[in-house]
Design an enzyme around this catalytic site. Structure first.
Site, short mmCIF file in Angstrom:
data_model
loop_
_atom_site.label_atom_id
_atom_site.label_comp_id
_atom_site.label_asym_id
_atom_site.label_seq_id
_atom_site.Cartn_x
_atom_site.Cartn_y
_atom_site.Cartn_z
N GLU A 107 0.64 -1.15 -0.05
CA GLU A 107 -0.04 0.02 0.16
C GLU A 107 0.67 1.22 0.00
O GLU A 107 0.31 2.22 -0.15
CB GLU A 107 -0.91 0.09 1.29
N GLU A 118 -0.53 -5.07 14.95
CA GLU A 118 -0.45 -5.34 13.64
C GLU A 118 1.12 -5.20 13.32
O GLU A 118 1.54 -5.86 12.30
CB GLU A 118 -1.18 -4.11 12.91
#
Length: 683
Positions: free
Chosen positions: A475, A619
């Site tokens: 991303e 994460e």
């Protein structure tokens, strides 16, 4: 070194090793314990049943959050739908001899999660007066119902005053509180109930609790209702306990919304009454049986106790965050909080779904059902962008429209999500071989997504069909052309739709095969796969090119896989990288036969991301947003499809030759696929 010093040195080493081995041997594969609770460095662990999640707190008799799947509304976090906290229905208060039990008045406070029975237990001593234990469950057999069991053992004569407290989160409005007593010949049912509107009034949220007194031969204590303010009320009772005696009771409760039922207020009370009259023993027995059935699908590692416990924790969380028959899909943080607004991304389809599909296809079916029910919204999304077919949103919530905040370019441009949804649908058919499902649910998804890609490509005069202006799977690469993962996912979508048509006796659009053949996968001059048209060796956020080897099977040549691995594994940033990136490296190195590199990346995928005191996964390295179910899904795939050698093929699940790390003696995977097979890998 003289003999004396040498002997002492060896003795020290032996004692240290012996102590380490004893500690290691005591590590329970099913129980995560903490005996040191630091509220300032505490990341709660979740007890959930695929519908309702309860997040633990470092305070006695408290829970941090109660999360319900599918409960979204707009409130203060941008103009998109957000997960809502539901009523905190398991908070409790207790006075002993007129003094409140709180963090300052207790000692020896310990907590543990039993993953085998999905039970969270806290124990502590209150001064020299009593020892207290409470355990709560998100009941697996009852999707909207929770249970907390409390036992008080008196060390001296004491009187307890205990209250079940119902609190409404600040975001809710128009809170209304009710208290009812239903008399029956052999039981009195006290119901503490609250209802409220979500911030925009879109949803009605309701919750109800009741006491279960577990000693029916004794007269039940009198229950009293107290109203404190609009957002909180409680019901309480008193009990005198003699020194040496133990007294037990339960709080049972239901939380449900108008997203789940047309009449949530009455249904909350009905379900609570149902659970109360089932009784403590039946509730826990059915819950334990449901979890025993889930754990028939398990991963067992011999020779590495910490990895075994960690893998059980990952499986436990994935099992907790989804359920059969729900038509909900898990968000990146599952039911552990409000992270990522509870939205559904590729995390569900590409990272978690394969684990469910291999171990519990019936749960995987719920995730595909979520996508099928939102197919019409995906078609409208394609239409709005000038394309044909179905274009799934990057972030999905209740309705299936695009829910990405407008500042994030992934909403308009991260189109590979459509290929991920299609891959999940195709793989569901491959594992189940269910042609009726393929015809009714799979084909509509596969054909509509194939139509999208056929309209999405730009057909150049040179003969290549380019996919321009996308956000890559990596991303950090925004608005690039011919991204490797996006292009390969589109090709596979078109190819699988063509095969599905033939299986069903339909005529596939011939354009699908043509487009699939013309979509380019770019290369550097030395043959390394190029991430996108303008990529020039920059650092990457996450795996992109390497996903072409797995799960897309676009690249099958082992030399090419190794070349791409060696190149891109050196370009992953040390910070800000999600856990599943290293998991893919581990999986691919296992398939290349390099078990030690695979084990290095396996550990690197999650250990730097763990938070205290329950080793919950964030994460990223040093991250503080657990529980990251996406990362757990990636790591579990590295075990199942890497070390375990499993592979999803058009003919179902097969096992290929694999290798184990040096310290693993044996890997056993049970309950695989619809037939529940067992697969074993040994040295």
């Amino acid at each position: 070194m003289n003999a004396n010093i040498k002997t002492k040195f060896l003795v020290c080493i032996i004692l240290i090793l012996s102590s380490y081995m004893q500690l290691y041997a005591q590590l329970n594969p099913w129980v995560i314990k903490t005996e040191k609770i630091d509220p300032s460095n505490y990341y709660g662990i979740t007890v959930a049943n695929g519908m309702i999640g309860i997040v633990s707190s470092p305070e006695p008799f408290k829970v941090k959050n109660v999360i319900l799947a599918g409960t979204y509304d707009l409130y203060g976090r941008g103009r998109v739908s957000n997960f809502l906290n539901s009523f905190n229905l398991l908070n409790m208060r207790m006075d002993i001899n007129g003094r409140g039990v709180d963090a300052k008045s207790i000692s020896n406070f310990r907590q543990e999660l039993n993953m085998q029975s999905a039970a969270f237990t806290s124990t502590f001593n209150y001064e020299d007066q009593a020892s207290i234990k409470y355990t709560y469950y998100s009941l697996r057999q009852l999707p909207f119902t929770v249970l907390m069991e409390v036992t008080v053992t008196a060390k001296k004569d004491i009187t307890i005053n205990t209250a079940s407290v119902m609190e409404a989160p600040d975001a809710l409005r128009d809170v209304q509180n009710y208290y009812n007593e239903i008399d029956r010949p052999h039981v009195n049912i006290s119901l503490l109930t609250s209802t409220a509107k979500s911030p925009t009034g879109k949803l009605q949220l309701c919750a109800s609790t009741s006491f279960i007194f577990t000693e029916p031969h004794l007269q039940e204590p009198r229950v009293i209702h107290e109203m404190w303010d609009n957002n909180m009320h409680l019901m309480k009772f008193s009990k005198t306990i003699k020194a040496g005696q133990t007294y037990a009771f339960c709080i049972v409760g239901t939380s449900i919304t108008s997203a789940h039922h047309e009449d949530p207020l009455n249904e909350a009370e009905r379900l609570t009454i149902f659970a109360k009259l089932e009784g403590r023993d039946r509730l826990i027995n059915f819950h334990q049986k449901a979890w025993a059935d889930l754990w028939k699908s398990d991963i067992q590692i011999e020779g590495d106790a910490q990895s075994q416990q960690d893998i059980h924790s990952m499986l436990y969380h994935l099992y907790s965050f989804a359920r059969e028959g729900s038509s909900f899909a898990p968000s990146p943080m599952g039911l552990s909080g409000l992270g990522y607004n509870g939205h559904v991304f590729w995390d569900s389809d590409l990272w978690m779904f394969p684990v469910y599909l291999v171990l519990h296809p019936e749960i995987a079916k719920s995730i595909i059902e979520y996508r099928f029910e939102r197919l019409e919204a995906a078609k409208r999304n394609a239409f709005s962008h000038g394309f044909k077919g179905a274009m799934y949103p990057w972030e999905s919530a209740g309705t299936g429209v695009e829910e990405t905040p407008v500042w994030a370019l992934s909403g308009p441009f991260e189109h590979h999500i459509t290929g991920c949804v299609a891959l999940a649908a195709w793989n569901y058919y491959c594992v189940t071989q269910d042609k009726n499902w393929l015809k009714e649910k799979g084909w509509p998804i596969l054909s509509a997504t194939a139509d999208f890609w056929a309209s999405r490509v730009e057909r150049s005069e040179s003969g290549s069909f380019d996919i321009k202006n996308v956000v890559a799977a990596d991303e950090w690469a925004e608005n690039v052309d011919n991204n490797a993962f996006t292009n390969a996912a589109a090709k596979l979508n078109l190819q699988n739709a063509t095969v599905a048509a033939k299986l069903l006796g339909y005529i596939a659009d011939p354009d699908w095969e043509l487009v699939a053949q013309k979509i380019p996968i770019l290369r550097f001059p030395d043959g390394t796969t190029k991430e996108h048209a303008t990529y020039n060796g920059e650092g990457i956020k996450q795996a992109d090119v390497n996903l072409l080897a797995y799960p897309l099977n676009e690249i099958t040549d082992t030399n090419q896989i190794r070349k791409d691995l060696e190149y891109y594994s050196k370009r992953v940033s040390d910070t800000g990288t999600p856990a599943m990136t290293q998991a893919i490296f581990a999986l691919l190195y296992t398939r290349l036969g390099d078990s030690e590199k695979a084990y290095k990346w396996f550990k690197e995928a999650y250990e730097p991301n763990l938070n205290p005191p329950f080793r919950v996964i964030a994460e990223t390295k040093g991250g503080i947003n657990p529980y990251f179910a996406t990362g757990a899904g990636g790591v579990l795939q590295s075990v199942l499809m890497g070390f375990g050698g499993l592979d999803i093929t058009p003919d179902g699940i097969v096992q290929k030759k694999s290798v184990l790390p040096k310290r693993w003696k044996k890997l056993t995977i049970t309950g695989v696929g619809i037939s529940g097979r067992t697969y074993i890998v040994t040295k």
